[in-house]
Design a protein around this motif. Sequence first.
Motif, PDB file in Angstrom:
ATOM      1  N   ARG A 157       0.792  -0.901  -0.025  1.00 36.86           N
ATOM      2  CA  ARG A 157       0.125  -0.033  -0.006  1.00 36.86           C
ATOM      3  C   ARG A 157       1.048   1.087   0.685  1.00 36.86           C
ATOM      4  NH1 ARG A 157      -3.548  -2.135   4.966  1.00 36.86           N
ATOM      5  NH2 ARG A 157      -2.145  -1.381   6.094  1.00 36.86           N
ATOM      6  N   ILE A 158       1.032   2.127  -0.800  1.00 38.23           N
ATOM      7  CA  ILE A 158       1.793   2.847  -1.189  1.00 38.23           C
ATOM      8  C   ILE A 158       1.123   4.321  -0.988  1.00 38.23           C
ATOM      9  CG2 ILE A 158       2.399   4.659  -2.943  1.00 38.23           C
ATOM     10  CD1 ILE A 158       3.184   2.437  -4.819  1.00 38.23           C
ATOM     11  N   ARG A 159       2.520   5.034   0.514  1.00 36.85           N
ATOM     12  CA  ARG A 159       1.468   5.892   1.168  1.00 36.85           C
ATOM     13  C   ARG A 159       1.927   7.305   1.054  1.00 36.85           C
ATOM     14  NH1 ARG A 159       2.898   5.507   6.967  1.00 36.85           N
ATOM     15  NH2 ARG A 159       0.953   5.091   8.228  1.00 36.85           N
ATOM     16  N   GLU A 160       3.028   7.426  -0.160  1.00 36.42           N
ATOM     17  CA  GLU A 160       3.669   9.182  -0.581  1.00 36.42           C
ATOM     18  C   GLU A 160       4.757   8.861  -1.361  1.00 36.42           C
ATOM     19  OE1 GLU A 160       5.194  12.929   1.470  1.00 36.42           O
ATOM     20  OE2 GLU A 160       4.561  10.994   2.835  1.00 36.42           O
ATOM     21  N   ASP A 173      15.242  14.981 -10.731  1.00 41.80           N
ATOM     22  CA  ASP A 173      14.823  14.333 -12.024  1.00 41.80           C
ATOM     23  C   ASP A 173      15.931  15.115 -13.383  1.00 41.80           C
ATOM     24  OD1 ASP A 173      12.976  13.399 -14.171  1.00 41.80           O
ATOM     25  OD2 ASP A 173      11.699  14.232 -14.061  1.00 41.80           O
ATOM     26  N   ASN A 174      16.678  14.636 -12.929  1.00 49.18           N
ATOM     27  CA  ASN A 174      17.578  14.894 -14.205  1.00 49.18           C
ATOM     28  C   ASN A 174      18.226  14.662 -14.983  1.00 49.18           C
ATOM     29  OD1 ASN A 174      18.626  17.798 -13.051  1.00 49.18           O
ATOM     30  ND2 ASN A 174      19.333  16.119 -10.945  1.00 49.18           N
ATOM     31  N   TRP A 175      19.417  13.141 -15.037  1.00 55.03           N
ATOM     32  CA  TRP A 175      19.584  11.965 -15.760  1.00 55.03           C
ATOM     33  C   TRP A 175      18.478  10.875 -16.015  1.00 55.03           C
ATOM     34  CZ3 TRP A 175      22.919   7.518 -15.508  1.00 55.03           C
ATOM     35  CH2 TRP A 175      23.500   6.975 -17.642  1.00 55.03           C
ATOM     36  N   GLY A 176      18.668  10.960 -14.691  1.00 63.39           N
ATOM     37  CA  GLY A 176      16.963   9.576 -13.924  1.00 63.39           C
ATOM     38  C   GLY A 176      15.972  10.419 -13.379  1.00 63.39           C
ATOM     39  N   ARG A 177      15.572   9.863 -12.987  1.00 63.57           N
ATOM     40  CA  ARG A 177      14.014  10.213 -11.886  1.00 63.57           C
ATOM     41  C   ARG A 177      15.011   9.120 -10.516  1.00 63.57           C
ATOM     42  NH1 ARG A 177       9.578  12.308 -12.997  1.00 63.57           N
ATOM     43  NH2 ARG A 177       7.884  11.909 -10.727  1.00 63.57           N
ATOM     44  N   LEU A 178      14.907  10.193  -9.406  1.00 56.95           N
ATOM     45  CA  LEU A 178      14.928   9.662  -8.574  1.00 56.95           C
ATOM     46  C   LEU A 178      14.201   9.964  -7.186  1.00 56.95           C
ATOM     47  CD1 LEU A 178      16.426   8.488  -5.837  1.00 56.95           C
ATOM     48  CD2 LEU A 178      18.208  10.158  -4.980  1.00 56.95           C
ATOM     49  N   GLU A 179      13.188   9.167  -6.404  1.00 59.06           N
ATOM     50  CA  GLU A 179      12.291   9.335  -5.533  1.00 59.06           C
ATOM     51  C   GLU A 179      12.153   8.336  -4.514  1.00 59.06           C
ATOM     52  OE1 GLU A 179       8.524   9.455  -9.239  1.00 59.06           O
ATOM     53  OE2 GLU A 179       8.894   6.993  -8.040  1.00 59.06           O
ATOM     54  N   LYS A 180      11.546   8.699  -3.774  1.00 63.95           N
ATOM     55  CA  LYS A 180      11.702   8.610  -1.884  1.00 63.95           C
ATOM     56  C   LYS A 180      10.319   7.986  -1.923  1.00 63.95           C
ATOM     57  CE  LYS A 180      11.208  10.717   2.142  1.00 63.95           C
ATOM     58  NZ  LYS A 180      11.122  10.987   3.015  1.00 63.95           N
ATOM     59  N   THR A 181      10.044   6.407  -2.035  1.00 64.65           N
ATOM     60  CA  THR A 181       8.254   5.979  -1.499  1.00 64.65           C
ATOM     61  C   THR A 181       8.487   5.873   0.075  1.00 64.65           C
ATOM     62  OG1 THR A 181       8.717   5.400  -3.613  1.00 64.65           O
ATOM     63  CG2 THR A 181       6.968   4.723  -2.632  1.00 64.65           C
ATOM     64  N   VAL A 182       7.550   5.936   0.804  1.00 63.19           N
ATOM     65  CA  VAL A 182       6.740   5.427   1.726  1.00 63.19           C
ATOM     66  C   VAL A 182       5.763   4.515   1.784  1.00 63.19           C
ATOM     67  CG1 VAL A 182       5.700   6.397   3.993  1.00 63.19           C
ATOM     68  CG2 VAL A 182       7.268   8.169   3.213  1.00 63.19           C
ATOM     69  N   PHE A 183       5.685   3.247   2.062  1.00 66.06           N
ATOM     70  CA  PHE A 183       4.665   2.220   1.821  1.00 66.06           C
ATOM     71  C   PHE A 183       4.175   1.435   2.572  1.00 66.06           C
ATOM     72  CE2 PHE A 183       8.351   0.345   0.114  1.00 66.06           C
ATOM     73  CZ  PHE A 183       8.187  -0.992   0.378  1.00 66.06           C
ATOM     74  N   ASP A 184       3.541   0.816   3.344  1.00 62.91           N
ATOM     75  CA  ASP A 184       2.940  -0.671   4.297  1.00 62.91           C
ATOM     76  C   ASP A 184       3.305  -2.066   3.190  1.00 62.91           C
ATOM     77  OD1 ASP A 184       2.709   1.561   5.905  1.00 62.91           O
ATOM     78  OD2 ASP A 184       0.411   1.421   5.219  1.00 62.91           O
ATOM     79  N   TRP A 185       3.324  -2.735   3.370  1.00 62.68           N
ATOM     80  CA  TRP A 185       3.850  -3.915   3.688  1.00 62.68           C
ATOM     81  C   TRP A 185       3.912  -4.471   4.457  1.00 62.68           C
ATOM     82  CZ3 TRP A 185       5.507  -7.256  -0.263  1.00 62.68           C
ATOM     83  CH2 TRP A 185       5.611  -8.311  -0.076  1.00 62.68           C
ATOM     84  N   ARG A 186       2.625  -5.902   3.937  1.00 62.95           N
ATOM     85  CA  ARG A 186       2.263  -6.585   4.279  1.00 62.95           C
ATOM     86  C   ARG A 186       3.305  -8.487   4.620  1.00 62.95           C
ATOM     87  NH1 ARG A 186      -4.138  -8.891   3.769  1.00 62.95           N
ATOM     88  NH2 ARG A 186      -3.718  -9.987   6.129  1.00 62.95           N
ATOM     89  N   ARG A 187       4.053  -8.386   5.845  1.00 60.67           N
ATOM     90  CA  ARG A 187       4.541  -9.059   6.361  1.00 60.67           C
ATOM     91  C   ARG A 187       4.428 -10.672   6.243  1.00 60.67           C
ATOM     92  NH1 ARG A 187       9.275  -7.738   7.973  1.00 60.67           N
ATOM     93  NH2 ARG A 187       9.202  -9.684   8.990  1.00 60.67           N
ATOM     94  N   SER A 188       4.373 -11.709   5.524  1.00 60.00           N
ATOM     95  CA  SER A 188       4.683 -13.206   5.451  1.00 60.00           C
ATOM     96  C   SER A 188       3.744 -13.370   6.749  1.00 60.00           C
ATOM     97  CB  SER A 188       5.451 -13.885   5.776  1.00 60.00           C
ATOM     98  OG  SER A 188       6.620 -13.883   4.272  1.00 60.00           O
TER      99      SER A 188
END
Length: 195
Positions: free
Chosen positions: A8-11, A17-32
């Motif tokens: 579940r992506i939160r933000e 955004d120069n030669w490539g695109r660098l993003e920071k993502t906060v997300f929820d991961w459902r563990r095993s």
Amino acid sequence: MSVADRVRIRETTLLSDNWGRLEKTVFDWRRSDGSWQTQIRETYDRGDGAAVLPYDPERGTVLLVRQFRFPAFRRGHDEPLLEACAGLLDADDPAGCAKKEAEEELGIRLTDVAFAMAAFMSPGSVTERLHLFTARYRPEDRIGTGGGHVEEGEDIEAVELPFETALAMIDTGEICDGKTVMLLQHIALKGLMRR
């Protein structure tokens, strides 16, 4: 349960955004175990690429490029890297990109490229999937000197080596580029080179 059901992506924040695109993502991961854990990852996206390693089984040679790589230098590697020629797909299909890069960097025209594999080279932070090819070549396939495009900052030397020498250079660390190691070992494992 698919991976998509476990994320579940939160933000997402654009960092660069120069030669490539660098993003920071906060997300929820459902563990095993079924619990949810919030995680933060940075991902670098510059598109997918293709690489080709031309080989001549009659003469027992391979064609590589030697070029300066700033990130490797930054990590203390004080020599230009020996690599299979490669480039970003841009608008090309992977096989077309491999052929185009061989002309630009090595100065050879390849008519047939054989798909070896597609691999994520650094999936912990880089989105790039690299499509790897091999191709037979002969001396008469040469159409130029290669060298790449100066306007793109390329200063590339085409290097022809005996296959066995290139393979041995993996053990000595003289060839330390992942795609090149994979392609040399692929040629060896598939028995494409006469030994």
